[in-house]
Motif scaffolding. Structure first.
Motif, mmCIF file in Angstrom:
data_model
loop_
_atom_site.group_PDB
_atom_site.id
_atom_site.type_symbol
_atom_site.label_atom_id
_atom_site.label_comp_id
_atom_site.label_asym_id
_atom_site.label_seq_id
_atom_site.Cartn_x
_atom_site.Cartn_y
_atom_site.Cartn_z
ATOM 1 N N PRO A 40 -65.954 11.204 -50.504
ATOM 2 C CA PRO A 40 -66.509 12.530 -50.834
ATOM 3 C C PRO A 40 -66.340 13.488 -49.667
ATOM 4 O O PRO A 40 -66.745 13.205 -48.541
ATOM 5 C CB PRO A 40 -67.980 12.235 -51.121
ATOM 6 C CG PRO A 40 -68.274 10.950 -50.420
ATOM 7 C CD PRO A 40 -66.995 10.172 -50.419
ATOM 8 N N LEU A 41 -65.730 14.622 -49.933
ATOM 9 C CA LEU A 41 -65.404 15.587 -48.885
ATOM 10 C C LEU A 41 -66.652 16.170 -48.242
ATOM 11 O O LEU A 41 -67.683 16.346 -48.889
ATOM 12 C CB LEU A 41 -64.552 16.718 -49.472
ATOM 13 C CG LEU A 41 -63.215 16.304 -50.098
ATOM 14 C CD1 LEU A 41 -62.577 17.504 -50.785
ATOM 15 C CD2 LEU A 41 -62.283 15.722 -49.046
ATOM 16 N N ASP A 42 -66.532 16.492 -46.959
ATOM 17 C CA ASP A 42 -67.593 17.202 -46.230
ATOM 18 C C ASP A 42 -68.935 16.480 -46.289
ATOM 19 O O ASP A 42 -69.990 17.103 -46.466
ATOM 20 C CB ASP A 42 -67.740 18.635 -46.761
ATOM 21 C CG ASP A 42 -66.459 19.430 -46.572
ATOM 22 O OD1 ASP A 42 -65.812 19.273 -45.521
ATOM 23 O OD2 ASP A 42 -66.107 20.201 -47.483
ATOM 24 N N THR A 43 -68.894 15.168 -46.149
ATOM 25 C CA THR A 43 -70.115 14.358 -46.129
ATOM 26 C C THR A 43 -70.090 13.461 -44.901
ATOM 27 O O THR A 43 -69.018 13.195 -44.329
ATOM 28 C CB THR A 43 -70.212 13.469 -47.385
ATOM 29 O OG1 THR A 43 -69.122 12.530 -47.378
ATOM 30 C CG2 THR A 43 -70.184 14.301 -48.662
ATOM 31 N N PRO A 44 -71.240 12.955 -44.469
ATOM 32 C CA PRO A 44 -71.236 12.000 -43.353
ATOM 33 C C PRO A 44 -70.359 10.784 -43.632
ATOM 34 O O PRO A 44 -69.690 10.274 -42.721
ATOM 35 C CB PRO A 44 -72.717 11.617 -43.228
ATOM 36 C CG PRO A 44 -73.452 12.815 -43.753
ATOM 37 C CD PRO A 44 -72.607 13.339 -44.884
ATOM 38 N N GLU A 45 -70.343 10.331 -44.890
ATOM 39 C CA GLU A 45 -69.499 9.186 -45.246
ATOM 40 C C GLU A 45 -68.028 9.493 -44.984
ATOM 41 O O GLU A 45 -67.287 8.658 -44.431
ATOM 42 C CB GLU A 45 -69.679 8.828 -46.725
ATOM 43 C CG GLU A 45 -68.765 7.701 -47.198
ATOM 44 C CD GLU A 45 -68.817 7.490 -48.699
ATOM 45 O OE1 GLU A 45 -67.972 6.721 -49.199
ATOM 46 O OE2 GLU A 45 -69.678 8.085 -49.374
ATOM 47 N N PHE A 46 -67.599 10.692 -45.353
ATOM 48 C CA PHE A 46 -66.206 11.066 -45.145
ATOM 49 C C PHE A 46 -65.863 11.044 -43.660
ATOM 50 O O PHE A 46 -64.874 10.420 -43.243
ATOM 51 C CB PHE A 46 -65.946 12.460 -45.727
ATOM 52 C CG PHE A 46 -64.521 12.912 -45.591
ATOM 53 C CD1 PHE A 46 -63.601 12.642 -46.582
ATOM 54 C CD2 PHE A 46 -64.090 13.598 -44.453
ATOM 55 C CE1 PHE A 46 -62.276 13.053 -46.458
ATOM 56 C CE2 PHE A 46 -62.771 14.008 -44.323
ATOM 57 C CZ PHE A 46 -61.857 13.728 -45.331
ATOM 58 N N TYR A 47 -66.666 11.723 -42.851
ATOM 59 C CA TYR A 47 -66.343 11.846 -41.429
ATOM 60 C C TYR A 47 -66.461 10.516 -40.697
ATOM 61 O O TYR A 47 -65.755 10.282 -39.712
ATOM 62 C CB TYR A 47 -67.235 12.902 -40.791
ATOM 63 C CG TYR A 47 -66.965 14.286 -41.336
ATOM 64 C CD1 TYR A 47 -65.711 14.881 -41.184
ATOM 65 C CD2 TYR A 47 -67.945 14.986 -42.034
ATOM 66 C CE1 TYR A 47 -65.449 16.132 -41.699
ATOM 67 C CE2 TYR A 47 -67.689 16.252 -42.552
ATOM 68 C CZ TYR A 47 -66.438 16.822 -42.380
ATOM 69 O OH TYR A 47 -66.172 18.053 -42.898
ATOM 70 N N ALA A 48 -67.317 9.625 -41.203
ATOM 71 C CA ALA A 48 -67.463 8.317 -40.563
ATOM 72 C C ALA A 48 -66.331 7.368 -40.930
ATOM 73 O O ALA A 48 -66.067 6.404 -40.202
ATOM 74 C CB ALA A 48 -68.801 7.694 -40.967
ATOM 75 N N THR A 49 -65.639 7.652 -42.046
ATOM 76 C CA THR A 49 -64.680 6.700 -42.596
ATOM 77 C C THR A 49 -63.233 7.143 -42.507
ATOM 78 O O THR A 49 -62.336 6.316 -42.364
ATOM 79 C CB THR A 49 -65.022 6.414 -44.086
ATOM 80 O OG1 THR A 49 -66.391 6.056 -44.198
ATOM 81 C CG2 THR A 49 -64.160 5.290 -44.650
ATOM 82 N N ILE A 50 -62.969 8.434 -42.585
ATOM 83 C CA ILE A 50 -61.598 8.904 -42.739
ATOM 84 C C ILE A 50 -60.708 8.487 -41.569
ATOM 85 O O ILE A 50 -59.505 8.232 -41.745
ATOM 86 C CB ILE A 50 -61.572 10.447 -42.917
ATOM 87 C CG1 ILE A 50 -60.158 10.920 -43.270
ATOM 88 C CG2 ILE A 50 -62.097 11.155 -41.681
ATOM 89 C CD1 ILE A 50 -59.591 10.332 -44.546
ATOM 90 N N GLY A 51 -61.274 8.359 -40.379
ATOM 91 C CA GLY A 51 -60.480 7.933 -39.228
ATOM 92 C C GLY A 51 -59.899 6.543 -39.371
ATOM 93 O O GLY A 51 -58.921 6.198 -38.691
ATOM 94 N N ASN A 52 -60.466 5.741 -40.252
ATOM 95 C CA ASN A 52 -59.924 4.411 -40.508
ATOM 96 C C ASN A 52 -58.621 4.465 -41.296
ATOM 97 O O ASN A 52 -57.883 3.467 -41.353
ATOM 98 C CB ASN A 52 -60.927 3.560 -41.280
ATOM 99 C CG ASN A 52 -62.210 3.326 -40.508
ATOM 100 O OD1 ASN A 52 -62.205 3.290 -39.281
ATOM 101 N ND2 ASN A 52 -63.316 3.175 -41.223
ATOM 102 N N TYR A 53 -58.360 5.590 -41.924
ATOM 103 C CA TYR A 53 -57.205 5.708 -42.813
ATOM 104 C C TYR A 53 -56.183 6.745 -42.371
ATOM 105 O O TYR A 53 -54.989 6.542 -42.531
ATOM 106 C CB TYR A 53 -57.674 6.083 -44.231
ATOM 107 C CG TYR A 53 -58.588 5.085 -44.870
ATOM 108 C CD1 TYR A 53 -58.087 3.899 -45.399
ATOM 109 C CD2 TYR A 53 -59.964 5.319 -44.962
ATOM 110 C CE1 TYR A 53 -58.923 2.975 -46.003
ATOM 111 C CE2 TYR A 53 -60.807 4.406 -45.566
ATOM 112 C CZ TYR A 53 -60.283 3.230 -46.084
ATOM 113 O OH TYR A 53 -61.123 2.320 -46.675
ATOM 114 N N SER A 54 -56.651 7.884 -41.872
ATOM 115 C CA SER A 54 -55.766 9.030 -41.677
ATOM 116 C C SER A 54 -55.740 9.499 -40.225
ATOM 117 O O SER A 54 -56.799 9.730 -39.639
ATOM 118 C CB SER A 54 -56.226 10.197 -42.566
ATOM 119 O OG SER A 54 -55.496 11.375 -42.276
#
Length: 218
Positions: A40-54
């Protein structure tokens, strides 16, 4: 890399993420088997996780084994070569060149439409759009009409059969619907053809479910 590696496509919300829709639609339409990770964009989950992929911190990103591709058009091109045997572009060389030009213009242009009318699949607005947006729509309509005039005999899409160019413009079609932007009959027929695609109907159903879940969680 082995052809048997199952790719993972990391995307944002289906209601909002127009760039995620483009490669997702091409892969799903052609029946490519892939894992989907939705953040989900612009959420703590996004910012905590996206670095694992992109490496850019943005979506979409395609991962296939050790390979990481972080740009929508690059993902489309790679998918075309890896899984579609070239079927993502028209077979005719002139049509293929035009399809690439049309797709590149979408990739880099139409900033007023993008910023003032962000993709929101479930949104239905009748408020007037700006003159700047209408100028973008005029150019898009001219592109669509030209392609349909040349290639209508081959099918209902820009170059007859469904192609990467259609994946690039699918979010534009959804914006036209969401913001009730007036278009002509050729453009409307093309939008209807996109909306009839089973893969796009699946995306829209998921987007609607996202928004219902969001409302129910409040």
């Amino acid at each position: 890399m082995s052809d048997t590696v199952r790719p993972t496509l990391v995307i944002g919300n289906k209601n909002y993420s127009s760039w995620s829709l483009r490669p997702w639609l091409l892969l799903r339409h052609h029946g490519v088997d892939f894992d989907e990770v939705r953040l989900p964009l612009d959420t703590p989950e996004f910012y905590a996780t996206i670095g694992n992929y992109s490496p850019t911190g943005r979506v979409p990103v395609l991962r296939a084994g050790d390979l990481v591709i972080w740009d929508s058009l690059a993902i489309l091109e790679y998918s075309n070569e890896r899984w579609l045997d070239g079927a993502g572009w028209p077979r005719d060389i002139a049509a293929r060149a035009l399809a690439r030009a049309v797709s590149a213009e979408m990739h880099s242009g139409f900033q007023n439409l993008r910023t003032q009318c962000p993709m929101d699949c479930v949104k239905r607005s009748t408020a007037p759009v700006s003159a700047e947006v209408l100028r973008d729509i005029e150019r898009i309509g001219a592109l669509w009409r030209d392609c349909r005039a040349k290639y209508a005999a081959g099918g209902p899409f820009l170059f007859g059969g469904f192609s990467i160019a259609d994946a690039m413009y699918a979010p534009v079609a959804l914006r036209i619907v969401s913001y009730a932007i007036p278009v002509g009959p050729v453009e409307r027929g093309y939008i209807d053809a996109l909306l009839a695609l089973p893969a796009l109907r699946e995306w829209l159903s998921d987007a609607d479910a996202e928004q219902r879940a969001k409302r129910e969680s409040r």
